[in-house]
Write a protein that holds these residues in place. Structure first.
Motif, short mmCIF file in Angstrom:
data_model
loop_
_atom_site.label_atom_id
_atom_site.label_comp_id
_atom_site.label_asym_id
_atom_site.label_seq_id
_atom_site.Cartn_x
_atom_site.Cartn_y
_atom_site.Cartn_z
N HIS A 140 -18.33 -8.54 137.22
CA HIS A 140 -18.80 -7.16 137.12
C HIS A 140 -20.08 -7.03 136.32
N ALA A 141 -20.53 -8.11 135.72
CA ALA A 141 -21.75 -8.09 134.93
C ALA A 141 -22.41 -9.45 135.01
N ASP A 142 -23.70 -9.49 134.76
CA ASP A 142 -24.45 -10.73 134.87
C ASP A 142 -23.94 -11.75 133.85
N GLY A 143 -23.68 -12.97 134.33
CA GLY A 143 -23.34 -14.07 133.45
C GLY A 143 -21.90 -14.16 133.02
N VAL A 144 -21.08 -13.14 133.24
CA VAL A 144 -19.71 -13.14 132.71
C VAL A 144 -18.82 -14.12 133.47
N ALA A 145 -18.74 -13.97 134.79
CA ALA A 145 -17.86 -14.83 135.57
C ALA A 145 -18.29 -16.29 135.48
N GLY A 146 -19.60 -16.55 135.49
CA GLY A 146 -20.07 -17.92 135.39
C GLY A 146 -19.74 -18.55 134.05
N THR A 147 -19.95 -17.83 132.96
CA THR A 147 -19.68 -18.38 131.63
C THR A 147 -18.19 -18.63 131.43
N VAL A 148 -17.36 -17.65 131.75
CA VAL A 148 -15.92 -17.83 131.60
C VAL A 148 -15.42 -18.93 132.53
N GLY A 149 -15.97 -19.03 133.73
CA GLY A 149 -15.57 -20.08 134.65
C GLY A 149 -15.93 -21.47 134.16
N VAL A 150 -17.10 -21.64 133.56
CA VAL A 150 -17.50 -22.94 133.03
C VAL A 150 -16.55 -23.39 131.92
N VAL A 151 -16.27 -22.49 130.98
CA VAL A 151 -15.39 -22.83 129.86
C VAL A 151 -13.99 -23.16 130.36
N ALA A 247 -6.07 7.25 133.37
CA ALA A 247 -7.07 8.26 133.73
C ALA A 247 -6.78 8.93 135.06
N GLY A 248 -5.76 8.47 135.77
CA GLY A 248 -5.45 9.06 137.07
C GLY A 248 -6.44 8.70 138.15
N ARG A 249 -7.11 7.56 138.00
CA ARG A 249 -8.09 7.12 138.99
C ARG A 249 -7.45 6.10 139.93
N PRO A 250 -7.91 6.00 141.18
CA PRO A 250 -7.38 4.97 142.08
C PRO A 250 -7.64 3.58 141.53
N LEU A 251 -6.68 2.70 141.73
CA LEU A 251 -6.78 1.35 141.17
C LEU A 251 -7.92 0.56 141.76
N LEU A 252 -8.23 0.77 143.03
CA LEU A 252 -9.24 -0.03 143.72
C LEU A 252 -10.62 0.61 143.69
N ARG A 253 -10.77 1.75 143.03
CA ARG A 253 -12.09 2.37 142.92
C ARG A 253 -12.87 1.73 141.78
N GLY A 254 -14.06 1.23 142.06
CA GLY A 254 -14.86 0.60 141.03
C GLY A 254 -15.32 1.58 139.98
N GLY A 255 -15.65 1.04 138.82
CA GLY A 255 -16.12 1.89 137.74
C GLY A 255 -16.57 1.04 136.56
N PRO A 256 -17.30 1.63 135.63
CA PRO A 256 -17.78 0.89 134.45
C PRO A 256 -16.71 0.79 133.37
N ASP A 257 -15.57 0.17 133.70
CA ASP A 257 -14.45 0.13 132.79
C ASP A 257 -13.96 -1.28 132.51
N HIS A 258 -14.79 -2.29 132.76
CA HIS A 258 -14.40 -3.68 132.52
C HIS A 258 -14.75 -4.08 131.09
N LEU A 259 -14.48 -5.33 130.76
CA LEU A 259 -14.70 -5.82 129.41
C LEU A 259 -16.16 -5.71 129.00
#
Length: 391
Positions: A140-151, A247-259
């Motif tokens: 969901h953000a630049d560099g996050v998945a790659g860094t966590v995946g490498v470690v 928040a009563g939002r749909p589970l599959l709706r994207g949003g700025p709510d990640h880590l």
């Protein structure tokens, strides 16, 4: 050992080169991220990671330098098939249930049921599916998945090496090196991204490889090690699910709510958020590796679980959902539905502040009826028109 180092080096360089070479074709074909950005970011990184990992691992197995073995050799075709499904999702919008079903089917083919048993094997299928989709969400953000995946890949490879599972160790090391080469293009601000193709591929290989490594141990200890190795991805998925539920939002709706989004709200820079998440992933992987090797007791995993719970409860208090956007003003809300919208009444002081501009003195004045101001005639029709447009 020497082949593992050579394979990792080759994977790093090849992934970095392919991620750069595939940028232009991806842009021309419209294979770009759907996130709203000021510029288009191609999904060439996912293709580079998949191609590099498959080519290097297949070459080692084909030429006999590092045979993957029967149990590990099935991981690569299943992960490649899942990457193809992710590529389809990148090009065309697929519903989430197809991704879940495809990931579960791929996981069902790679779980070592002989070591886990039928019931634990079924739970392993659920866990692999959850982690693969969590890594998809972690992109969901630049560099996050790659860094966590490498470690995570290096930690799982270390566990496999200590278990003398050379095929799994080489495969996970190649994946870690390919993700490192991809990070050269994905570090904020990113010039390439993983997409569903690369994130599902990496998450599936990490989860399935970890299950293969931990299958021979006890059920409780193995579950604790699996959680510690993939704690960051699990925390992100749980945090998003709980926040959207509250928040009563749909589970599959994207949003700025990640880590990373919440860390940014706390004042961290994009690079700082990636470093913090990478450090958290390293802490979890270190605990999981120590527990798996016997250098730490199984109770050490509870520290990871307690930290994960504290993070979820703490970051839930960070406001990320803005107030609902009003569809109209109070004047419009009081108007009956279906009534014709009319302009609100003009205030006298507003007409003085935003009155009609003066016409340029160089413009010719057409003689005729109208008001004479300063020796100039002004048409009443033109003056009325200007008052309506500028008033």
């Amino acid at each position: 050992m020497l082949y593992g180092i050579a394979a990792a080096t080759t994977a790093l360089l090849l992934s970095a080169v392919l991620a750069g070479l595939l940028r232009v074709p991806a842009l021309r074909l419209g294979l770009v991220e759907r996130r709203q950005r000021q510029r288009r970011v191609p999904l060439s990184g996912g293709l580079a990671v998949v191609l590099t990992t498959c080519l290097v691992a297949f070459a080692g197995d084909r030429w006999g330098y590092a045979p993957l073995g029967d149990g590990v050799g099935a991981l690569l075709p299943a992960a490649a098939a899942l990457a193809g499904l992710g590529l389809i999702a990148d090009v065309w919008r697929l519903k989430a249930r197809f991704l879940v079903l495809g990931t579960a089917v791929a996981a069902a083919f790679v779980v070592p049921y002989g070591d886990t048993g039928p019931w634990a094997g079924a739970l392993a299928v659920v866990w692999i599916t959850f982690v693969a989709l969590a890594f998809r969400s972690l992109d969901h953000a630049d560099g996050v998945a790659g860094t966590v995946g490498v470690v995570t890949a290096f930690g799982a490879a270390a566990c496999a090496a200590l278990e003398v599972l050379d095929g799994a160790a080489v495969l996970l090391s190649v994946l870690a090196a390919a993700l490192t080469g991809f990070l050269m293009h994905n570090w904020p601000p990113a010039r390439a991204a993983l997409g569903a193709c690369g994130s599902l591929f990496a998450g599936f290989l990490l989860a399935a490889g970890a299950v293969t490594v931990c299958a021979g141990g006890g059920a409780g200890e193995g579950a604790g090690v699996l959680f510690a190795l993939t704690a960051v991805a699990a925390v992100d998925a749980v945090l998003v699910a709980v926040a959207r539920r509250l928040a009563g939002r749909p589970l599959l709706r994207g949003g700025p709510d990640h880590l990373a989004h919440r860390l940014r709200r706390l004042g961290l820079t994009p690079q700082g958020a990636v470093v913090v998440l990478g450090a958290a992933a390293f802490a979890g992987v270190l605990v999981g590796t120590l527990v798996h090797t016997g250098w730490a007791g199984p109770r050490a995993v509870w520290w990871v679980a307690g930290g994960a719970l504290a993070v979820v409860l703490g970051l839930l208090r960070v406001p990320v959902y803005g107030p609902p956007r009003a569809r109209g003003s109070a004047y419009d809300a009081s108007r009956p539905r279906g009534a014709r919208r009319t302009a609100p009444p003009r205030m006298p002081h507003m007409s003085r502040m935003y009155g009609p501009r003066r016409q340029s003195e160089s413009l010719p004045v057409r003689p005729g009826s109208g008001d004479r101001r300063g020796g100039r005639e002004e048409s009443a029709q033109v003056g009325g028109f200007l008052r309506v447009r500028n008033g």
